[in-house]
Every structure is written in C-alpha cells, then in structure tokens.
Motif scaffolding. Structure first.
Motif, PDB file in Angstrom:
ATOM      1  N   PHE A 132       0.821  -1.061  -0.006  1.00 12.98           N
ATOM      2  CA  PHE A 132      -0.096  -0.040  -0.014  1.00 12.98           C
ATOM      3  C   PHE A 132       0.812   1.255   0.076  1.00 12.98           C
ATOM      4  O   PHE A 132       1.947   1.244   0.677  1.00 12.98           O
ATOM      5  CB  PHE A 132      -0.864   0.019   1.109  1.00 12.98           C
ATOM      6  CG  PHE A 132      -1.900   1.109   1.321  1.00 12.98           C
ATOM      7  CD1 PHE A 132      -2.870   1.309   0.542  1.00 12.98           C
ATOM      8  CD2 PHE A 132      -1.612   2.028   2.247  1.00 12.98           C
ATOM      9  CE1 PHE A 132      -3.613   2.279   0.549  1.00 12.98           C
ATOM     10  CE2 PHE A 132      -2.475   3.003   2.457  1.00 12.98           C
ATOM     11  CZ  PHE A 132      -3.624   3.212   1.547  1.00 12.98           C
ATOM     12  N   SER A 133       0.472   2.185  -0.514  1.00 13.99           N
ATOM     13  CA  SER A 133       0.869   3.540  -0.552  1.00 13.99           C
ATOM     14  C   SER A 133       2.397   3.564  -0.973  1.00 13.99           C
ATOM     15  O   SER A 133       2.732   3.477  -2.075  1.00 13.99           O
ATOM     16  CB  SER A 133       0.686   4.126   0.873  1.00 13.99           C
ATOM     17  OG  SER A 133       0.915   5.625   1.138  1.00 13.99           O
ATOM     18  N   ALA A 134       3.360   4.061   0.120  1.00 14.35           N
ATOM     19  CA  ALA A 134       4.824   3.934  -0.398  1.00 14.35           C
ATOM     20  C   ALA A 134       5.272   2.824  -0.986  1.00 14.35           C
ATOM     21  O   ALA A 134       6.131   2.829  -1.818  1.00 14.35           O
ATOM     22  CB  ALA A 134       5.617   4.279   0.867  1.00 14.35           C
ATOM     23  N   GLY A 135       4.847   1.700  -0.478  1.00 14.53           N
ATOM     24  CA  GLY A 135       5.136   0.525  -1.100  1.00 14.53           C
ATOM     25  C   GLY A 135       4.807   0.396  -2.428  1.00 14.53           C
ATOM     26  O   GLY A 135       5.488  -0.173  -3.205  1.00 14.53           O
ATOM     27  N   GLU A 136       3.776   0.750  -2.624  1.00 15.12           N
ATOM     28  CA  GLU A 136       3.355   0.919  -4.049  1.00 15.12           C
ATOM     29  C   GLU A 136       3.972   1.673  -4.788  1.00 15.12           C
ATOM     30  O   GLU A 136       4.501   1.371  -6.121  1.00 15.12           O
ATOM     31  CB  GLU A 136       1.734   1.381  -4.210  1.00 15.12           C
ATOM     32  CG  GLU A 136       0.683   0.108  -3.787  1.00 15.12           C
ATOM     33  CD  GLU A 136      -0.467   0.670  -3.708  1.00 15.12           C
ATOM     34  OE1 GLU A 136      -1.383   0.451  -4.544  1.00 15.12           O
ATOM     35  OE2 GLU A 136      -1.040   1.441  -2.652  1.00 15.12           O
ATOM     36  N   ALA A 137       4.554   2.608  -4.448  1.00 11.67           N
ATOM     37  CA  ALA A 137       5.293   3.746  -5.126  1.00 11.67           C
ATOM     38  C   ALA A 137       6.686   3.519  -5.430  1.00 11.67           C
ATOM     39  O   ALA A 137       7.118   3.534  -6.619  1.00 11.67           O
ATOM     40  CB  ALA A 137       5.498   5.020  -4.102  1.00 11.67           C
ATOM     41  N   LEU A 138       7.193   2.471  -4.647  1.00 15.75           N
ATOM     42  CA  LEU A 138       8.355   1.926  -4.887  1.00 15.75           C
ATOM     43  C   LEU A 138       8.469   1.089  -5.850  1.00 15.75           C
ATOM     44  O   LEU A 138       9.209   1.006  -6.945  1.00 15.75           O
ATOM     45  CB  LEU A 138       9.163   1.234  -3.705  1.00 15.75           C
ATOM     46  CG  LEU A 138      10.512   0.460  -3.904  1.00 15.75           C
ATOM     47  CD1 LEU A 138      11.544   1.429  -4.083  1.00 15.75           C
ATOM     48  CD2 LEU A 138      10.833  -0.123  -2.240  1.00 15.75           C
ATOM     49  N   ALA A 139       7.510   0.207  -5.982  1.00 15.89           N
ATOM     50  CA  ALA A 139       7.251  -0.770  -7.139  1.00 15.89           C
ATOM     51  C   ALA A 139       6.884  -0.211  -8.568  1.00 15.89           C
ATOM     52  O   ALA A 139       7.449  -0.541  -9.439  1.00 15.89           O
ATOM     53  CB  ALA A 139       6.065  -1.821  -6.589  1.00 15.89           C
ATOM     54  N   TYR A 140       5.910   0.957  -8.484  1.00 11.25           N
ATOM     55  CA  TYR A 140       5.634   1.627  -9.482  1.00 11.25           C
ATOM     56  C   TYR A 140       6.676   2.446 -10.229  1.00 11.25           C
ATOM     57  O   TYR A 140       6.940   2.414 -11.418  1.00 11.25           O
ATOM     58  CB  TYR A 140       4.409   2.555  -9.025  1.00 11.25           C
ATOM     59  CG  TYR A 140       3.712   3.000 -10.299  1.00 11.25           C
ATOM     60  CD1 TYR A 140       2.733   2.186 -10.899  1.00 11.25           C
ATOM     61  CD2 TYR A 140       3.950   4.481 -10.613  1.00 11.25           C
ATOM     62  CE1 TYR A 140       1.924   2.749 -11.940  1.00 11.25           C
ATOM     63  CE2 TYR A 140       3.252   4.894 -11.834  1.00 11.25           C
ATOM     64  CZ  TYR A 140       2.269   4.216 -12.476  1.00 11.25           C
ATOM     65  OH  TYR A 140       1.651   4.518 -13.461  1.00 11.25           O
ATOM     66  N   ILE A 141       7.477   2.998  -9.640  1.00  6.74           N
ATOM     67  CA  ILE A 141       8.598   3.953  -9.880  1.00  6.74           C
ATOM     68  C   ILE A 141       9.492   3.009 -10.690  1.00  6.74           C
ATOM     69  O   ILE A 141       9.916   3.156 -11.925  1.00  6.74           O
ATOM     70  CB  ILE A 141       9.529   4.596  -8.671  1.00  6.74           C
ATOM     71  CG1 ILE A 141       8.693   5.797  -8.311  1.00  6.74           C
ATOM     72  CG2 ILE A 141      10.720   5.127  -9.305  1.00  6.74           C
ATOM     73  CD1 ILE A 141       9.184   6.365  -6.900  1.00  6.74           C
ATOM     74  N   LEU A 142       9.923   1.851 -10.286  1.00  8.00           N
ATOM     75  CA  LEU A 142      10.821   0.945 -10.809  1.00  8.00           C
ATOM     76  C   LEU A 142      10.370   0.250 -12.054  1.00  8.00           C
ATOM     77  O   LEU A 142      11.135  -0.151 -13.123  1.00  8.00           O
ATOM     78  CB  LEU A 142      11.594   0.108  -9.812  1.00  8.00           C
ATOM     79  CG  LEU A 142      12.282   0.717  -8.852  1.00  8.00           C
ATOM     80  CD1 LEU A 142      12.652  -0.134  -7.401  1.00  8.00           C
ATOM     81  CD2 LEU A 142      13.728   1.085  -9.446  1.00  8.00           C
ATOM     82  N   GLN A 143       9.148  -0.163 -11.795  1.00  8.56           N
ATOM     83  CA  GLN A 143       8.376  -0.826 -12.987  1.00  8.56           C
ATOM     84  C   GLN A 143       8.085   0.090 -14.142  1.00  8.56           C
ATOM     85  O   GLN A 143       8.582  -0.124 -15.488  1.00  8.56           O
ATOM     86  CB  GLN A 143       6.880  -1.391 -12.682  1.00  8.56           C
ATOM     87  CG  GLN A 143       6.276  -2.008 -13.665  1.00  8.56           C
ATOM     88  CD  GLN A 143       4.663  -2.250 -13.397  1.00  8.56           C
ATOM     89  OE1 GLN A 143       4.067  -1.443 -12.846  1.00  8.56           O
ATOM     90  NE2 GLN A 143       4.478  -3.430 -13.328  1.00  8.56           N
ATOM     91  N   GLN A 144       7.805   1.235 -14.025  1.00  5.31           N
ATOM     92  CA  GLN A 144       7.469   2.293 -15.113  1.00  5.31           C
ATOM     93  C   GLN A 144       8.768   2.503 -15.925  1.00  5.31           C
ATOM     94  O   GLN A 144       8.701   2.998 -16.966  1.00  5.31           O
ATOM     95  CB  GLN A 144       6.588   3.602 -14.688  1.00  5.31           C
ATOM     96  CG  GLN A 144       5.290   3.363 -14.359  1.00  5.31           C
ATOM     97  CD  GLN A 144       4.509   2.501 -15.188  1.00  5.31           C
ATOM     98  OE1 GLN A 144       4.428   2.993 -16.373  1.00  5.31           O
ATOM     99  NE2 GLN A 144       3.791   1.418 -14.961  1.00  5.31           N
TER     100      GLN A 144
END
Length: 311
Positions: A222-234
């Motif tokens: 959730f939230s910051a955890g999603e941010a870390l995954a999303y940044i690196l994925q995109q």
C-alpha cells in the motif's frame, strides 16, 4: 507516501466518555470530518461533494469511540474509494499523528521493519520490508543491508506486507537501482502548495544499477510500498511479481480532531514521468501474476536464475 504529516487543525469537540459517544458527539465528529474534506482534500470540488454526502449519511449505530471510528471509515469508503481516508481513535485520549510504527522507539525495536535479509542460491539477494521509515532514522540500516548484498547478481525486494511510509525512503531505495543522474522519480501535486519533485538521491555507497531486480507485491502492498514498485516498473528497471496492489496513490495528512480522534485525509496526488499518471484506485499491476498455490519468492528466484543462465 511521504506526508507523515501532523496537521495543526483542531475542531471543537466536548470531552467524551471513553466508553460511549452521545448523538451530539457523533454529529460533531461527522461535521468535523466533512469540514476537513472541504478544507484539505486533494481535489477541491470532489472534497465538497464528499462533505455534502457525509452530512446526509445516517449516523452509525456504534457508540464506543473505537467502533464509531471503524464505522465512519467504512461509510467514507463507500463514498470515496481511497484507503488513506480513515478515522482512528487512540485509547490514551491524545492524538496519534501517524502510524504506530513511526514511534521512534517502536521503530528501532522493530529494526525499522526490515524483517528478513538473505543471500539465496545463485547469488541472488533478498530482503523484506513492512514499513518504509524516514531515512533520518533508518538510513544506517539501509546502508548496512545494501553493503551486505552489494555483490549479488540479482535482487528480490519483498513488498507484499509494505503498508506505507516515507517518500524519502522510497527515493533512497529506488536510487540504489539507478545511475546518479538525478532523474525524476515522481511528482507530487497538492491543492494548497507547489508541486514537489522526487529525484534520485545520493546513496553513499555502491549502486546496483545493472543488477537484475524483482519486486514482490500483493494486496497488502500500500501507498509508499506501491510507489517503490511503480517507480521501478514504469522505468523498466524491475520485474514485478505477485498480485495487484491496493491502489493507494495519494499523499495523506493526519488531522487531530481532539479527544483521541485523528482523521487521515488525502492531500496530494502523484504522477510518474513515464506513465504520466499514478496508481490511485487501479493499483500496481504485476508483470508476472502468481497463482494461489505459488510461492512468489520461489517464482522470482527462478526467474532470476533462468535469466542469469541465458546470460
């Protein structure tokens, strides 16, 4: 997301008994939450709409403060699908300006929520983190972790239980997997302040910019955890393995309402420079979807070994 922000907004509320809430006290809490939406919610027009809907709801039947907070949170989520929106109550009678894990002493005893660090077969590193604490407190722990795993050929980051945290820690961990180019990671946009750009930062050690990276996600991310995954994925920097995440893509602020009540309200939204959007409501979608009987760690480990075998 970043704003572990205790906002100094207080609303008048008479002292309530710890055991029960009167109808008047419940009405005032609903009014205060509605006013917070009008004054602070990231989208001003939508904030007014939510406030109007809240003022029309039937008061929850719950009478104890804790039960009322839970019931109100459920009622709010029926109006706006946003996991950052929640009313909480602290039995101690004071305000709780952030998640319990951000108490400095509790955080230290929990090793800043870095739960497991392992060196797997085939020279693959693995670590699990459940909350992303601010670097001001946890940087030494992060530095030690990456020093221990600095020679790996592939890395697995387990974010399946990462329930949020600090944007600065997201920036720091992300930066280990990029060159020191100062690139934009996310832009945060707020209703009442200038946009804030998160960029690659100095890590003070060896970067793993060419190391294969796999990130495990799931409904508990959730939230910051999603941010870390999303940044690196995109950026195409990581392969995301697991299940779709919750979809909490906004910044939140913690607003004390008095007598132990605190309301978490969404005050900002994030945009990735590649996708030109965030993950609010949609979640982070894995590149490799795991089945119910799969062990995501094994899936990611096998993917890493297969890629290394192919050269």
């Amino acid at each position: 997301m970043k704003p572990l922000l205790a906002v100094a907004l207080f609303f008048a509320l008479p002292a309530c008994a710890q055991g029960t809430l009167t109808t008047e006290e419940k009405q005032r809490l609903v009014a205060d939450v509605a006013a917070t939406f009008e004054e602070r919610f990231v989208n001003e027009a939508r904030g007014r709409e939510i406030a109007a809907e809240l003022r029309r709801i039937e008061l929850p039947a719950a009478t104890t403060p804790a039960e009322f907070a839970t019931a109100m949170t459920a009622a709010i989520h029926k109006i706006e699908n946003d996991g950052h929106l929640r009313l909480t109550w602290n039995a101690g009678g004071g305000t709780q300006p952030g998640p319990p894990g951000f108490s400095p002493e509790v955080a230290r005893k929990n090793n800043y929520d870095f739960r497991r660090v392992r060196h797997l077969d085939g020279n693959v590193g693995y670590f699990e983190v459940n909350l992303l604490h601010p670097p001001q407190a946890a940087r030494e722990t992060v530095t030690a972790l990456f020093q221990f795993l600095q020679h790996v050929d592939a890395m697995i980051i387990d974010l399946r239980g990462t329930r949020g945290g600090s944007q600065e820690m997201v920036n720091l961990i992300s930066s280990y997997f990029f060159p020191a180019d100062g690139r934009e990671l996310l832009t945060s946009r707020f209703r009442d302040q200038a946009p804030r750009v998160s960029r690659v930062v100095d890590v003070g050690g060896k970067r793993l910019e060419k190391t294969d990276l796999y990130i495990l996600i799931g409904p508990g991310t959730f939230s910051a955890g999603e941010a870390l995954a999303y940044i690196l994925q995109q950026y195409g920097r990581a392969t995301i393995v697991g299940e779709k995440t919750h979809g909490g893509g906004r910044h939140n602020a913690f607003v004390p309402l008095g007598n132990g009540f605190t309301f978490s309200v969404s005050v900002g939204e994030v945009v990735h420079p590649v996708s030109k959007r965030g993950w609010q409501g949609t979640g982070v979608i894995p590149d490799v979807v795991t089945k119910a009987d799969d062990n995501p760690v094994d899936v990611a480990h096998n993917l890493a070994l297969q890629k290394m075998k192919k050269g």
